[in-house]
Design a protein around this motif. Structure first.
Motif, mmCIF file in Angstrom:
data_model
loop_
_atom_site.group_PDB
_atom_site.id
_atom_site.type_symbol
_atom_site.label_atom_id
_atom_site.label_comp_id
_atom_site.label_asym_id
_atom_site.label_seq_id
_atom_site.Cartn_x
_atom_site.Cartn_y
_atom_site.Cartn_z
ATOM 1 N N SER A 49 0.898 -1.357 -0.176
ATOM 2 C CA SER A 49 0.093 -0.109 -0.390
ATOM 3 C C SER A 49 0.702 1.282 -0.637
ATOM 4 O O SER A 49 1.699 0.792 0.498
ATOM 5 C CB SER A 49 -1.240 0.041 1.444
ATOM 6 O OG SER A 49 -1.376 1.380 1.510
ATOM 7 N N GLU A 50 0.574 1.698 -0.566
ATOM 8 C CA GLU A 50 0.479 3.407 -1.001
ATOM 9 C C GLU A 50 1.008 4.114 0.955
ATOM 10 O O GLU A 50 1.189 5.289 1.207
ATOM 11 C CB GLU A 50 0.680 4.512 -1.957
ATOM 12 C CG GLU A 50 -0.774 4.307 -1.650
ATOM 13 C CD GLU A 50 -0.752 5.803 -2.937
ATOM 14 O OE1 GLU A 50 -1.613 6.736 -2.353
ATOM 15 O OE2 GLU A 50 -1.566 4.638 -3.658
ATOM 16 N N TYR A 51 0.180 3.589 2.238
ATOM 17 C CA TYR A 51 -0.451 4.136 3.315
ATOM 18 C C TYR A 51 0.158 3.560 4.268
ATOM 19 O O TYR A 51 -0.267 2.367 4.477
ATOM 20 C CB TYR A 51 -2.000 4.424 3.105
ATOM 21 C CG TYR A 51 -2.392 4.865 2.325
ATOM 22 C CD1 TYR A 51 -2.718 6.329 1.827
ATOM 23 C CD2 TYR A 51 -3.609 4.143 1.156
ATOM 24 C CE1 TYR A 51 -3.331 6.692 1.016
ATOM 25 C CE2 TYR A 51 -4.229 4.646 -0.225
ATOM 26 C CZ TYR A 51 -4.279 6.592 0.028
ATOM 27 O OH TYR A 51 -5.111 6.597 -0.885
ATOM 28 N N PRO A 52 1.149 4.048 5.290
ATOM 29 C CA PRO A 52 1.805 3.461 5.707
ATOM 30 C C PRO A 52 0.442 3.065 7.491
ATOM 31 O O PRO A 52 1.100 2.223 8.107
ATOM 32 C CB PRO A 52 2.990 5.177 6.696
ATOM 33 C CG PRO A 52 1.936 6.201 5.921
ATOM 34 C CD PRO A 52 1.140 5.615 4.657
ATOM 35 N N ASP A 53 -0.258 3.222 6.860
ATOM 36 C CA ASP A 53 -1.282 3.161 8.040
ATOM 37 C C ASP A 53 -1.868 1.437 8.331
ATOM 38 O O ASP A 53 -1.618 1.346 8.666
ATOM 39 C CB ASP A 53 -2.602 3.810 7.956
ATOM 40 C CG ASP A 53 -2.707 5.325 8.063
ATOM 41 O OD1 ASP A 53 -1.988 5.980 8.375
ATOM 42 O OD2 ASP A 53 -3.827 5.678 7.702
ATOM 43 N N VAL A 114 -2.641 -8.005 6.095
ATOM 44 C CA VAL A 114 -4.158 -6.872 6.872
ATOM 45 C C VAL A 114 -3.893 -5.611 5.509
ATOM 46 O O VAL A 114 -3.027 -5.017 4.466
ATOM 47 C CB VAL A 114 -3.578 -6.123 7.861
ATOM 48 C CG1 VAL A 114 -3.809 -4.396 8.078
ATOM 49 C CG2 VAL A 114 -3.499 -6.673 8.523
ATOM 50 N N LEU A 115 -5.012 -6.173 5.396
ATOM 51 C CA LEU A 115 -6.038 -4.930 3.784
ATOM 52 C C LEU A 115 -6.190 -3.967 4.319
ATOM 53 O O LEU A 115 -6.207 -3.169 5.246
ATOM 54 C CB LEU A 115 -7.130 -5.556 3.346
ATOM 55 C CG LEU A 115 -6.877 -7.373 3.067
ATOM 56 C CD1 LEU A 115 -8.570 -8.078 2.714
ATOM 57 C CD2 LEU A 115 -5.964 -7.789 1.721
ATOM 58 N N GLU A 116 -5.932 -3.238 2.945
ATOM 59 C CA GLU A 116 -6.503 -1.599 3.792
ATOM 60 C C GLU A 116 -7.712 -1.238 3.889
ATOM 61 O O GLU A 116 -8.834 -1.281 3.000
ATOM 62 C CB GLU A 116 -5.859 -0.506 1.879
ATOM 63 C CG GLU A 116 -5.472 -0.269 2.086
ATOM 64 C CD GLU A 116 -4.475 0.976 0.460
ATOM 65 O OE1 GLU A 116 -5.923 1.796 -0.181
ATOM 66 O OE2 GLU A 116 -3.872 0.409 -0.141
ATOM 67 N N GLY A 117 -7.479 -0.030 4.921
ATOM 68 C CA GLY A 117 -9.781 -0.063 5.584
ATOM 69 C C GLY A 117 -9.757 1.422 5.032
ATOM 70 O O GLY A 117 -9.446 1.934 4.624
#
Length: 160
Positions: A49-53, A114-117
């Motif tokens: 993902s491009e999101y660090p979250d 863990v997928l992007e929420g």
């Protein structure tokens, strides 16, 4: 200092330490933990993902998904029910279904992605059971600082 003063000082310190331990036990300790057995082979990783979250969430949910797989492997319906989100009903039937459908797969290696929420307090995860080749998607719900499994019927946003 008198003997009475020393005793009162030490007694006060013991009481203060007891209160501190009680606060930690009630507020900071996770409401679930891995048991000593059965041992499970679980790998938790974040989806690309491009999101660090996503990486942060993977670290946050690591213990929960390991406990989930451990309870599946043990056939522990009551233990699975304890992992259900606070706003969920019908958890007993759902827990039985989870054990029936995925319990065998939990006896081998399990990979958790863990997928992007879409929002900070809901997060999907994908479990891949190597032993059976099954895949399962779970919704994890964050409530009061802890992650829970969306198990049964309910409105995951009710507790938000």
């Amino acid at each position: 200092m008198t003997k009475r003063g020393v005793l009162l000082g030490w007694g006060g310190l013991v009481v203060l330490l007891g209160v501190g331990v009680g606060v930690w036990w009630g507020w900071f300790r996770a409401p679930y933990a891995l048991a000593d057995s059965p041992r499970v082979d679980v790998t938790v990783r974040a989806a690309k993902s491009e999101y660090p979250d996503v990486r942060v969430t993977a670290e946050d949910v690591d213990t929960l998904v390991r406990v989930y797989v451990q309870r599946l492997k043990a056939g522990d319906v009551e233990g699975l029910m304890e992992l259900a989100g606070p706003a969920y009903d019908g958890t007993r039937g759902a827990a039985y279904e989870q054990v029936r459908e995925f319990g065998e797969g939990a006896r081998g290696p399990v990979e958790v992605t863990v997928l992007e929420g879409d929002v900070d307090y809901f997060n999907p995860v994908r479990l891949t059971y190597d032993r059976t080749g099954q895949e399962q998607e779970l919704l994890l719900v964050k409530d009061d600082g802890y992650w829970w499994v969306g198990l049964g019927e309910g409105d995951p946003a009710a507790g938000m």
